[in-house]
Motif scaffolding. Sequence first.
Motif, PDB file in Angstrom:
ATOM      1  N   ASP A  66       0.849  -1.194   0.000  1.00 32.14           N
ATOM      2  CA  ASP A  66       0.000   0.000   0.000  1.00 32.14           C
ATOM      3  C   ASP A  66       0.884   1.244   0.000  1.00 32.14           C
ATOM      4  OD1 ASP A  66      -1.694   2.138   0.561  1.00 32.14           O
ATOM      5  OD2 ASP A  66      -2.806   1.056   2.119  1.00 32.14           O
ATOM      6  N   PRO A  67       0.800   2.095  -1.038  1.00 35.05           N
ATOM      7  CA  PRO A  67       1.635   3.306  -1.099  1.00 35.05           C
ATOM      8  C   PRO A  67       1.453   4.231   0.106  1.00 35.05           C
ATOM      9  CG  PRO A  67       0.517   2.945  -3.190  1.00 35.05           C
ATOM     10  CD  PRO A  67      -0.039   1.947  -2.219  1.00 35.05           C
ATOM     11  N   ALA A  68       0.332   4.135   0.792  1.00 35.03           N
ATOM     12  CA  ALA A  68       0.096   4.970   1.973  1.00 35.03           C
ATOM     13  C   ALA A  68       1.008   4.576   3.133  1.00 35.03           C
ATOM     14  CB  ALA A  68      -1.365   4.871   2.406  1.00 35.03           C
ATOM     15  N   ASN A  69       1.597   3.402   3.061  1.00 36.87           N
ATOM     16  CA  ASN A  69       2.458   2.908   4.138  1.00 36.87           C
ATOM     17  C   ASN A  69       3.932   3.018   3.778  1.00 36.87           C
ATOM     18  OD1 ASN A  69       0.181   2.214   5.625  1.00 36.87           O
ATOM     19  ND2 ASN A  69       0.128   0.143   4.792  1.00 36.87           N
ATOM     20  N   ALA A  70       4.315   4.097   3.165  1.00 43.32           N
ATOM     21  CA  ALA A  70       5.720   4.284   2.772  1.00 43.32           C
ATOM     22  C   ALA A  70       6.590   4.528   3.996  1.00 43.32           C
ATOM     23  CB  ALA A  70       5.826   5.448   1.802  1.00 43.32           C
ATOM     24  N   GLY A  71       7.886   4.587   3.776  1.00 41.18           N
ATOM     25  CA  GLY A  71       8.833   4.907   4.845  1.00 41.18           C
ATOM     26  C   GLY A  71       8.976   3.802   5.871  1.00 41.18           C
ATOM     27  N   PRO A  72       9.007   4.182   7.155  1.00 42.18           N
ATOM     28  CA  PRO A  72       9.261   3.203   8.216  1.00 42.18           C
ATOM     29  C   PRO A  72       8.236   2.071   8.268  1.00 42.18           C
ATOM     30  CG  PRO A  72       9.472   5.429   9.088  1.00 42.18           C
ATOM     31  CD  PRO A  72       8.943   5.552   7.697  1.00 42.18           C
ATOM     32  N   MET A  73       6.991   2.363   7.894  1.00 41.47           N
ATOM     33  CA  MET A  73       5.986   1.288   7.914  1.00 41.47           C
ATOM     34  C   MET A  73       6.305   0.229   6.862  1.00 41.47           C
ATOM     35  SD  MET A  73       2.377   3.119   8.814  1.00 41.47           S
ATOM     36  CE  MET A  73       1.534   1.560   8.946  1.00 41.47           C
ATOM     37  N   ALA A  74       6.650   0.663   5.666  1.00 37.23           N
ATOM     38  CA  ALA A  74       7.008  -0.292   4.613  1.00 37.23           C
ATOM     39  C   ALA A  74       8.255  -1.075   5.003  1.00 37.23           C
ATOM     40  CB  ALA A  74       7.219   0.437   3.292  1.00 37.23           C
ATOM     41  N   GLU A  75       9.216  -0.400   5.621  1.00 38.20           N
ATOM     42  CA  GLU A  75      10.421  -1.096   6.096  1.00 38.20           C
ATOM     43  C   GLU A  75      10.069  -2.201   7.084  1.00 38.20           C
ATOM     44  OE1 GLU A  75      13.655   1.174   7.782  1.00 38.20           O
ATOM     45  OE2 GLU A  75      13.229   2.796   6.357  1.00 38.20           O
ATOM     46  N   PHE A  76       9.165  -1.883   8.013  1.00 39.20           N
ATOM     47  CA  PHE A  76       8.830  -2.882   9.020  1.00 39.20           C
ATOM     48  C   PHE A  76       8.125  -4.089   8.410  1.00 39.20           C
ATOM     49  CE2 PHE A  76       6.393  -4.970  12.342  1.00 39.20           C
ATOM     50  CZ  PHE A  76       7.426  -5.283  13.210  1.00 39.20           C
ATOM     51  N   ALA A  77       7.344  -3.879   7.371  1.00 37.49           N
ATOM     52  CA  ALA A  77       6.672  -5.011   6.729  1.00 37.49           C
ATOM     53  C   ALA A  77       7.695  -6.058   6.284  1.00 37.49           C
ATOM     54  CB  ALA A  77       5.834  -4.521   5.547  1.00 37.49           C
ATOM     55  N   ALA A  78       8.790  -5.604   5.689  1.00 41.96           N
ATOM     56  CA  ALA A  78       9.842  -6.543   5.257  1.00 41.96           C
ATOM     57  C   ALA A  78      10.517  -7.197   6.452  1.00 41.96           C
ATOM     58  CB  ALA A  78      10.860  -5.810   4.396  1.00 41.96           C
ATOM     59  N   ILE A  79      10.762  -6.421   7.502  1.00 42.41           N
ATOM     60  CA  ILE A  79      11.368  -6.987   8.721  1.00 42.41           C
ATOM     61  C   ILE A  79      10.447  -8.060   9.283  1.00 42.41           C
ATOM     62  CG2 ILE A  79      12.047  -6.477  11.106  1.00 42.41           C
ATOM     63  CD1 ILE A  79      12.802  -3.617  10.053  1.00 42.41           C
ATOM     64  N   TRP A  80       9.168  -7.773   9.327  1.00 40.41           N
ATOM     65  CA  TRP A  80       8.175  -8.721   9.869  1.00 40.41           C
ATOM     66  C   TRP A  80       8.192 -10.036   9.087  1.00 40.41           C
ATOM     67  CZ3 TRP A  80       5.163 -10.201  13.644  1.00 40.41           C
ATOM     68  CH2 TRP A  80       4.115 -11.064  13.375  1.00 40.41           C
ATOM     69  N   ARG A  81       8.174  -9.927   7.770  1.00 40.64           N
ATOM     70  CA  ARG A  81       8.156 -11.146   6.949  1.00 40.64           C
ATOM     71  C   ARG A  81       9.432 -11.963   7.119  1.00 40.64           C
ATOM     72  NH1 ARG A  81       5.998  -7.541   3.089  1.00 40.64           N
ATOM     73  NH2 ARG A  81       8.049  -7.341   2.149  1.00 40.64           N
ATOM     74  N   ASP A  82      10.582 -11.286   7.223  1.00 35.19           N
ATOM     75  CA  ASP A  82      11.866 -11.975   7.233  1.00 35.19           C
ATOM     76  C   ASP A  82      12.261 -12.563   8.579  1.00 35.19           C
ATOM     77  OD1 ASP A  82      12.062 -11.286   4.580  1.00 35.19           O
ATOM     78  OD2 ASP A  82      13.464  -9.626   4.913  1.00 35.19           O
ATOM     79  N   THR A  83      11.663 -12.099   9.648  1.00 36.24           N
ATOM     80  CA  THR A  83      12.063 -12.530  10.986  1.00 36.24           C
ATOM     81  C   THR A  83      11.232 -13.726  11.437  1.00 36.24           C
ATOM     82  OG1 THR A  83      12.675 -10.256  11.522  1.00 36.24           O
ATOM     83  CG2 THR A  83      12.408 -11.777  13.375  1.00 36.24           C
ATOM     84  N   PRO A  84      11.876 -14.792  11.920  1.00 37.00           N
ATOM     85  CA  PRO A  84      11.118 -15.927  12.439  1.00 37.00           C
ATOM     86  C   PRO A  84      10.235 -15.511  13.618  1.00 37.00           C
ATOM     87  CG  PRO A  84      13.431 -16.509  12.159  1.00 37.00           C
ATOM     88  CD  PRO A  84      13.326 -15.026  11.968  1.00 37.00           C
ATOM     89  N   LYS A  85       9.051 -16.096  13.648  1.00 41.17           N
ATOM     90  CA  LYS A  85       8.108 -15.819  14.720  1.00 41.17           C
ATOM     91  C   LYS A  85       7.765 -17.115  15.441  1.00 41.17           C
ATOM     92  CE  LYS A  85       6.323 -13.744  11.246  1.00 41.17           C
ATOM     93  NZ  LYS A  85       7.521 -13.300  10.576  1.00 41.17           N
ATOM     94  N   TYR A  86       7.732 -17.046  16.761  1.00 46.40           N
ATOM     95  CA  TYR A  86       7.323 -18.167  17.601  1.00 46.40           C
ATOM     96  C   TYR A  86       6.035 -17.732  18.267  1.00 46.40           C
ATOM     97  CZ  TYR A  86      12.073 -19.528  16.634  1.00 46.40           C
ATOM     98  OH  TYR A  86      13.234 -19.847  15.980  1.00 46.40           O
ATOM     99  N   VAL A  87       4.930 -18.384  17.900  1.00 44.52           N
ATOM    100  CA  VAL A  87       3.607 -17.964  18.331  1.00 44.52           C
ATOM    101  C   VAL A  87       3.127 -18.899  19.439  1.00 44.52           C
ATOM    102  CG1 VAL A  87       1.257 -17.474  17.580  1.00 44.52           C
ATOM    103  CG2 VAL A  87       3.166 -17.177  15.972  1.00 44.52           C
ATOM    104  N   TYR A  88       2.978 -18.336  20.630  1.00 42.83           N
ATOM    105  CA  TYR A  88       2.531 -19.106  21.783  1.00 42.83           C
ATOM    106  C   TYR A  88       1.012 -19.126  21.812  1.00 42.83           C
ATOM    107  CZ  TYR A  88       7.270 -19.399  23.471  1.00 42.83           C
ATOM    108  OH  TYR A  88       8.609 -19.690  23.596  1.00 42.83           O
ATOM    109  N   SER A  89       0.443 -20.306  21.545  1.00 41.43           N
ATOM    110  CA  SER A  89      -1.005 -20.450  21.510  1.00 41.43           C
ATOM    111  C   SER A  89      -1.393 -21.894  21.737  1.00 41.43           C
ATOM    112  CB  SER A  89      -1.551 -19.989  20.153  1.00 41.43           C
ATOM    113  OG  SER A  89      -2.929 -20.277  20.053  1.00 41.43           O
ATOM    114  N   ARG A  90      -2.434 -22.084  22.511  1.00 39.23           N
ATOM    115  CA  ARG A  90      -2.988 -23.430  22.701  1.00 39.23           C
ATOM    116  C   ARG A  90      -4.133 -23.686  21.738  1.00 39.23           C
ATOM    117  NH1 ARG A  90      -2.656 -21.685  28.381  1.00 39.23           N
ATOM    118  NH2 ARG A  90      -0.701 -22.505  29.189  1.00 39.23           N
ATOM    119  N   THR A  91      -4.587 -22.656  21.006  1.00 40.96           N
ATOM    120  CA  THR A  91      -5.760 -22.805  20.154  1.00 40.96           C
ATOM    121  C   THR A  91      -5.476 -22.707  18.659  1.00 40.96           C
ATOM    122  OG1 THR A  91      -6.258 -20.449  20.371  1.00 40.96           O
ATOM    123  CG2 THR A  91      -7.315 -21.941  21.946  1.00 40.96           C
ATOM    124  N   LEU A  92      -4.474 -21.954  18.255  1.00 41.97           N
ATOM    125  CA  LEU A  92      -4.181 -21.849  16.820  1.00 41.97           C
ATOM    126  C   LEU A  92      -3.775 -23.201  16.248  1.00 41.97           C
ATOM    127  CD1 LEU A  92      -2.137 -18.531  16.421  1.00 41.97           C
ATOM    128  CD2 LEU A  92      -4.453 -18.994  15.629  1.00 41.97           C
TER     129      LEU A  92
END
Length: 187
Positions: A66-92
């Motif tokens: 989304d072009p409205a999310n330029a700058g630091p928001m767009a940067e974080f999207a890539a960081i989010w995708r590239d970083t492993p996530k460990y999701v603590y959940s008993r229901t997912l």
Amino acid sequence: MRQIILMMSMSLDGYVEGPDRQIDWALVDDEVHRHLNEEARAMGGFLEGRVTYELMEDFWPTADADPANAGPMAEFAAIWRDTPKYVYSRTLRQVGDNATIVRDVLPEEVAALKAAPGGDLGVGGAGLAAAFLAHDLVDAYRIYVHPVRIGRGTPLFPHLGGGPVPLRLEGTHTFGNGVVQLRYTRP
């Protein structure tokens, strides 16, 4: 060995969210967001509870399209995708790309994560942070204090008992909008 770093924003009166889970009081301008991106980019993984993960997964995987999310928001999207996530959940039953479900906070499993290669692990989300604190698994703190009182909600540090935990101040950073980052570690 990797560290478990509690990274959270809180109001001046100690809450991480309002009574209806609102976080609209947080002051995250471009300066703060760029700083958070740098902190997140250095992490070897994000440890998140189900609620935090679902909120993040709903927005960040495609936020930079989304072009409205330029700058630091767009940067974080890539960081989010590239970083492993460990999701603590008993229901997912399933999670998105680059994410692993973990059913419970078990100290021996956390020790194995810490012993694995890679950068430090950032824990976020009120419920998961409380569980890590209850098990005394947090090695360092990066707390962002926002210049607002919200009066009630979810406290960052619920009553845990067990007595004092000594910490050493590693540094502070004041942002132009009045947010202050406090960095503590265990001696």
